[in-house]
Motif scaffolding. Structure first.
Motif, short mmCIF file in Angstrom:
data_model
loop_
_atom_site.label_atom_id
_atom_site.label_comp_id
_atom_site.label_asym_id
_atom_site.label_seq_id
_atom_site.Cartn_x
_atom_site.Cartn_y
_atom_site.Cartn_z
N MET A 56 0.82 -1.21 0.00
CA MET A 56 0.00 0.00 0.00
C MET A 56 0.85 1.26 0.00
SD MET A 56 -2.82 -1.33 -0.42
CE MET A 56 -3.85 0.14 -0.46
N LEU A 57 2.05 1.18 0.57
CA LEU A 57 2.96 2.32 0.45
C LEU A 57 3.33 2.54 -1.01
CD1 LEU A 57 4.75 4.53 1.64
CD2 LEU A 57 6.55 2.81 1.95
N ARG A 58 3.60 1.46 -1.71
CA ARG A 58 3.90 1.58 -3.15
C ARG A 58 2.70 2.15 -3.90
NH1 ARG A 58 6.09 -3.95 -2.07
NH2 ARG A 58 8.37 -3.77 -2.03
N SER A 59 1.51 1.68 -3.56
CA SER A 59 0.30 2.16 -4.22
C SER A 59 0.14 3.66 -4.02
CB SER A 59 -0.93 1.42 -3.66
OG SER A 59 -2.13 2.01 -4.14
N TYR A 60 0.30 4.14 -2.79
CA TYR A 60 0.11 5.57 -2.54
C TYR A 60 1.23 6.38 -3.20
CZ TYR A 60 -1.48 9.85 -0.42
OH TYR A 60 -1.95 11.14 -0.25
N ALA A 61 2.43 5.83 -3.23
CA ALA A 61 3.51 6.53 -3.92
C ALA A 61 3.15 6.76 -5.38
CB ALA A 61 4.80 5.73 -3.80
N LEU A 62 2.55 5.76 -6.01
CA LEU A 62 2.12 5.90 -7.39
C LEU A 62 0.96 6.90 -7.50
CD1 LEU A 62 2.32 2.16 -8.41
CD2 LEU A 62 3.79 4.00 -9.26
N MET A 63 0.05 6.88 -6.53
CA MET A 63 -1.05 7.83 -6.53
C MET A 63 -0.54 9.26 -6.41
SD MET A 63 -4.35 7.45 -6.83
CE MET A 63 -4.55 5.75 -6.27
N PHE A 64 0.56 9.42 -5.68
CA PHE A 64 1.15 10.74 -5.46
C PHE A 64 1.77 11.31 -6.74
CE2 PHE A 64 4.11 13.77 -3.37
CZ PHE A 64 3.21 14.40 -2.53
N THR A 65 1.78 10.54 -7.81
CA THR A 65 2.25 11.04 -9.09
C THR A 65 1.44 12.25 -9.53
OG1 THR A 65 2.95 8.82 -9.75
CG2 THR A 65 2.64 10.41 -11.51
N ALA A 66 0.19 12.34 -9.09
CA ALA A 66 -0.62 13.52 -9.40
C ALA A 66 0.07 14.79 -8.93
CB ALA A 66 -1.99 13.39 -8.74
N VAL A 67 0.82 14.69 -7.85
CA VAL A 67 1.57 15.83 -7.32
C VAL A 67 2.90 15.97 -8.05
CG1 VAL A 67 2.70 16.81 -5.29
CG2 VAL A 67 0.48 15.66 -5.06
N THR A 68 3.65 14.89 -8.11
CA THR A 68 5.00 14.94 -8.66
C THR A 68 5.01 15.38 -10.12
OG1 THR A 68 5.41 13.01 -7.27
CG2 THR A 68 7.18 13.67 -8.74
N ARG A 128 2.91 17.34 -11.66
CA ARG A 128 2.67 18.78 -11.74
C ARG A 128 3.92 19.57 -11.35
NH1 ARG A 128 -2.03 16.31 -11.14
NH2 ARG A 128 -3.98 17.29 -11.88
N LEU A 129 4.61 19.10 -10.32
CA LEU A 129 5.84 19.78 -9.91
C LEU A 129 6.89 19.69 -11.02
CD1 LEU A 129 6.14 18.62 -6.18
CD2 LEU A 129 5.40 20.85 -7.02
#
Length: 221
Positions: free
Chosen positions: A162-174, A176-177
């Motif tokens: 699930m940490l890996r899953s959320y890291a991939l979900m956080f791509t929405a942020v990365t 854009r940056l």
């Protein structure tokens, strides 16, 4: 009478203090950026054409259902995924952890399916569409493995996936940056966008793997 002066705790070496400072900064930056991007993305549900960038407007308006499925899933997952990593919630409110976890899994499913439907329509083919499709597949896979490990009672493995899953979900942020930062350099827009489509989620996954391999700090009394 002998006076006992309090002994100051030993200062950690600079090399040891730096990772701790980075972790503290990350605990602030990650939720802040996730909530900001989730709030900004939710504006698409107004269905105002002006919210879409001109190069994307026609495609997005023609495919609103998969687009909103993708965005809606991502927004929910970014928000409800944050408290899942709080040890206190898992320990004191396990039922809340389970139900929000189920909501996260459903949101990740929506995000991934919507992403797969929208990926072929992305700008700068074939590089960016392939990257977004790979991201969707990776998110669906890591989330499914995390859910399967939880159902099997393999909690340590569940948390890792699930940490890996959320890291991939956080791509929405990365992503854009990446686009914003490299866009300031004057590089061609296609190069910035297509490279970010791959780099943003690969970097996140690499950071997650680094965290998973980091030795646990012993608890002090």
């Amino acid at each position: 009478m002998t006076l006992h002066h309090p002994v100051a705790p030993p200062r950690l070496p600079t090399a040891e203090r730096r990772p701790q400072a980075l972790r503290r900064a990350g605990r602030i930056a990650v939720p802040t950026l996730a909530l900001l991007v989730a709030a900004a993305s939710a504006r698409y549900f107004t269905l105002d054409p002006r919210t879409f960038l001109p190069p994307q407007r026609a495609v997005y308006l023609a495919h609103l259902a998969p687009l909103l499925l993708h965005i809606g899933g991502g927004v929910v997952a970014l928000v409800v995924g944050l408290p899942q990593f709080l040890p206190g919630l898992r320990a004191r409110r396990p039922s809340v952890h389970r139900w929000t976890g189920r909501l996260y899994a459903l949101a990740a499913l929506a995000m991934g399916v919507g992403g797969l439907l929208m990926a072929p329509l992305a700008q700068y083919p074939p590089v960016a569409p392939l990257a977004f499709a790979a991201l969707a597949v990776a998110t669906l896979t890591t989330t499914a493995l995390g859910v399967a490990r939880a159902r099997a009672g393999r909690i340590v493995e569940h948390r890792r996936w699930m940490l890996r899953s959320y890291a991939l979900m956080f791509t929405a942020v990365t992503f854009r940056l990446w686009v914003f930062g490299l866009g300031l350099t004057g590089l061609p827009a296609g190069l910035v966008y297509a490279s970010g489509a791959w780099a943003s989620w690969l970097i996140n996954l690499a950071v997650a793997e680094r965290m998973l391999r980091r030795p646990r700090q012993p608890k002090t009394a």
